[in-house]
Design an enzyme around this catalytic site. Structure first.
Site, PDB file in Angstrom:
ATOM      1  N   HIS A  30       0.839  -1.200   0.000  1.00 36.69           N
ATOM      2  CA  HIS A  30       0.000   0.000   0.000  1.00 36.69           C
ATOM      3  C   HIS A  30       0.878   1.256   0.000  1.00 36.69           C
ATOM      4  O   HIS A  30       1.578   1.521   0.968  1.00 36.69           O
ATOM      5  CB  HIS A  30      -0.891  -0.044   1.248  1.00 36.69           C
ATOM      6  CG  HIS A  30      -1.843   1.085   1.373  1.00 36.69           C
ATOM      7  ND1 HIS A  30      -1.740   2.023   2.365  1.00 36.69           N
ATOM      8  CD2 HIS A  30      -2.924   1.428   0.635  1.00 36.69           C
ATOM      9  CE1 HIS A  30      -2.737   2.887   2.245  1.00 36.69           C
ATOM     10  NE2 HIS A  30      -3.464   2.553   1.205  1.00 36.69           N
ATOM     11  N   GLU A  57       1.216  -0.693  -5.087  1.00 34.94           N
ATOM     12  CA  GLU A  57       0.126   0.235  -5.404  1.00 34.94           C
ATOM     13  C   GLU A  57       0.621   1.614  -5.852  1.00 34.94           C
ATOM     14  O   GLU A  57       1.577   2.140  -5.288  1.00 34.94           O
ATOM     15  CB  GLU A  57      -0.766   0.435  -4.166  1.00 34.94           C
ATOM     16  CG  GLU A  57      -2.043   1.162  -4.523  1.00 34.94           C
ATOM     17  CD  GLU A  57      -2.732   1.864  -3.362  1.00 34.94           C
ATOM     18  OE1 GLU A  57      -2.074   2.227  -2.370  1.00 34.94           O
ATOM     19  OE2 GLU A  57      -3.950   2.070  -3.469  1.00 34.94           O
ATOM     20  N   ASP A  59      -1.323   5.329  -6.367  1.00 38.09           N
ATOM     21  CA  ASP A  59      -2.473   6.238  -6.434  1.00 38.09           C
ATOM     22  C   ASP A  59      -2.110   7.315  -7.451  1.00 38.09           C
ATOM     23  O   ASP A  59      -1.030   7.906  -7.362  1.00 38.09           O
ATOM     24  CB  ASP A  59      -2.714   6.912  -5.077  1.00 38.09           C
ATOM     25  CG  ASP A  59      -3.198   5.937  -4.022  1.00 38.09           C
ATOM     26  OD1 ASP A  59      -4.076   5.115  -4.315  1.00 38.09           O
ATOM     27  OD2 ASP A  59      -2.696   6.019  -2.877  1.00 38.09           O
ATOM     28  N   HIS A  72      -1.145  10.251  -3.138  1.00 41.07           N
ATOM     29  CA  HIS A  72      -2.410   9.781  -2.588  1.00 41.07           C
ATOM     30  C   HIS A  72      -3.534  10.802  -2.672  1.00 41.07           C
ATOM     31  O   HIS A  72      -4.690  10.444  -2.849  1.00 41.07           O
ATOM     32  CB  HIS A  72      -2.231   9.345  -1.125  1.00 41.07           C
ATOM     33  CG  HIS A  72      -3.517   8.883  -0.512  1.00 41.07           C
ATOM     34  ND1 HIS A  72      -4.309   9.701   0.264  1.00 41.07           N
ATOM     35  CD2 HIS A  72      -4.172   7.708  -0.604  1.00 41.07           C
ATOM     36  CE1 HIS A  72      -5.388   9.030   0.632  1.00 41.07           C
ATOM     37  NE2 HIS A  72      -5.325   7.820   0.125  1.00 41.07           N
ATOM     38  N   GLU A 161      -4.546   3.010  -8.611  1.00 39.34           N
ATOM     39  CA  GLU A 161      -5.850   3.613  -8.285  1.00 39.34           C
ATOM     40  C   GLU A 161      -6.007   4.956  -8.988  1.00 39.34           C
ATOM     41  O   GLU A 161      -5.141   5.837  -8.878  1.00 39.34           O
ATOM     42  CB  GLU A 161      -5.999   3.829  -6.769  1.00 39.34           C
ATOM     43  CG  GLU A 161      -7.364   4.445  -6.458  1.00 39.34           C
ATOM     44  CD  GLU A 161      -7.610   4.757  -4.978  1.00 39.34           C
ATOM     45  OE1 GLU A 161      -6.830   4.302  -4.123  1.00 39.34           O
ATOM     46  OE2 GLU A 161      -8.595   5.471  -4.722  1.00 39.34           O
TER      47      GLU A 161
HETATM   48  O1  G3P Z   1      -6.803   1.721  -2.698  1.00 40.88           O
HETATM   49  C1  G3P Z   1      -6.983   0.936  -1.565  1.00 40.88           C
HETATM   50  C2  G3P Z   1      -6.784   1.828  -0.466  1.00 40.88           C
HETATM   51  O2  G3P Z   1      -5.546   2.432  -0.736  1.00 40.88           O
HETATM   52  C3  G3P Z   1      -7.860   2.837  -0.437  1.00 40.88           C
HETATM   53  O3  G3P Z   1      -7.562   3.765   0.419  1.00 40.88           O
HETATM   54  O4  G3P Z   1      -7.261   6.106   0.739  1.00 40.88           O
HETATM   55  O5  G3P Z   1      -5.311   4.608   0.986  1.00 40.88           O
HETATM   56  O6  G3P Z   1      -6.212   5.110  -1.270  1.00 40.88           O
HETATM   57  P1  G3P Z   1      -6.533   4.937   0.192  1.00 40.88           P
HETATM   58 CA    CA Z   2      -5.198   3.672  -2.800  1.00 46.83          CA
END
Ligand code: G3P
Ligand code: CA
Length: 328
Positions: A30, A57, A59, A72, A161
């Site tokens: 993450h 991941e 974002d 993020h 994401e």
């Molecule tokens: O994308 C999964 C998780 O990361 C969602 O929460 O706010 O950390 O992007 P966030």
């Molecule tokens: Ca995310």
């Protein structure tokens, strides 16, 4: 003839059984190895890779010159020194938006550990140094992971994401189209590859599949309605009818852990079973060793999620702990 048929059937059954048993849960780093290094930096990606993440991941947020950066939030001030470098570039709401800066300008910023609006560290025991970490682009992260895969003969995936697509559209930027064009440039819009694209906005998930022709595996993220993440009605998405609709365009859901596990009783809710019955994988967010609910250890949390709730993967700030738990 009957004997041959039964031997063939036996072979098919044994292969099917092996495949079922080999369906192992995935570990999604993450924001990279964000438990140890400033989130989404190339250093954080590299550490997550070395820790054995199956997916890393990204974002995504757009810049003024239509590049995609890995960040993020649509704002910059919680993880960079933008306030110091560009004090006059905030909007009327007092926030500094990545979309108001060119990539060249953003590259002059130093990325630091996440701080809250008062300037305090959100996670007090994480990285405390002041090295010159930079914002990374989506392409830089893809290239880094692909190069490490080539050299280590591995297949670590990307798990991207698309952030705030409706807000980006209001600002005149089609962030989903930009994302798909980069994925296609690297031949990653392919359901057989180790790539997922996730989004909180269900209209956008549908648009990705239907209007933009995405072939890549899609994950519908599930928020709570009162977070105002998007216009999506998450209470509806969590129902059988809602999940059936999700399954028409996506391969899985990404729920918040308290939506699948009652943290008081430590009993699963019905969401994972409902999602599985629609053929959807479940990858919840986020395992954090340093932000656990009360009365549960890190190991107990992973135990209950993988063995009782029966998740198929997890977003984790601590890839090392999660990989050790699952595979050591
Ligand atoms: O994308 C999964 C998780 O990361 C969602 O929460 O706010 O950390 O992007 P966030
Ligand atoms: Ca995310």
């Amino acid at each position: 003839m009957n004997v041959i048929k039964s031997v063939i059937l036996g072979i098919i059954m044994s292969v099917f059984t092996i495949n079922t048993l080999q369906a192992e849960p995935i570990v999604i780093a993450h924001r990279g190895a964000s438990g140890y290094l400033p989130e989404h930096t190339l250093e954080s990606v590299t550490l997550a890779y070395a820790q054995g993440a199956h997916y890393i991941e990204q974002d995504l947020v757009a810049t003024k010159d239509a590049k995609l950066i890995v960040l993020h939030d649509i704002h910059l001030e919680t993880v960079t020194d933008v306030q110091k470098k560009f004090p006059n570039r905030k909007r009327q709401d007092g926030r500094f938006y990545a979309l108001d800066f060119t990539l060249a300008e953003l590259k002059t910023l130093i990325v630091h550990e996440r701080r809250d609006e008062k300037g305090d560290l959100v996670f007090k025991d994480r990285y405390q140094g002041v090295a010159n970490f930079q914002i990374a682009t989506f392409e830089e992260q893809i290239e880094l992971i692909q190069q490490l895969n080539r050299q280590f003969d591995k297949n670590t995936g990307i798990y991207t994401e698309i952030k705030s697509p409706a807000w980006h559209q209001e600002q005149g930027v089609d962030i989903s189209r930009l994302t798909m064009s980069i994925l296609r440039k690297y031949q990653l819009d392919d359901s057989s590859k180790a790539v997922y694209v996730q989004c909180f906005d269900f209209d956008e998930t549908k648009r990705l599949r239907k209007e933009l022709g995405a072939k890549v595996k899609l994950i519908q993220l599930i928020a709570e309605n009162d977070w105002q993440e998007s216009a999506t009605n998450y209470n509806y998405l969590k129902t059988t009818k809602g999940l059936k609709e999700v399954a028409e365009v996506a391969q899985g859901i990404g729920p918040w852990i308290p939506q699948i596990l009652n943290l008081e009783t430590k009993a699963p809710t019905n969401l994972v079973a409902l999602a599985h019955s629609e053929g959807l994988a479940v990858h919840p967010y986020t395992f954090r060793r340093d932000a656990l609910p009360v009365n549960i250890t890190a190991e107990e949390m992973l135990n209950v999620l993988f063995n009782d709730v029966k998740i198929d993967g997890i977003f984790t700030d601590f890839t090392d702990i999660t990989v050790d738990y699952l595979y050591q």
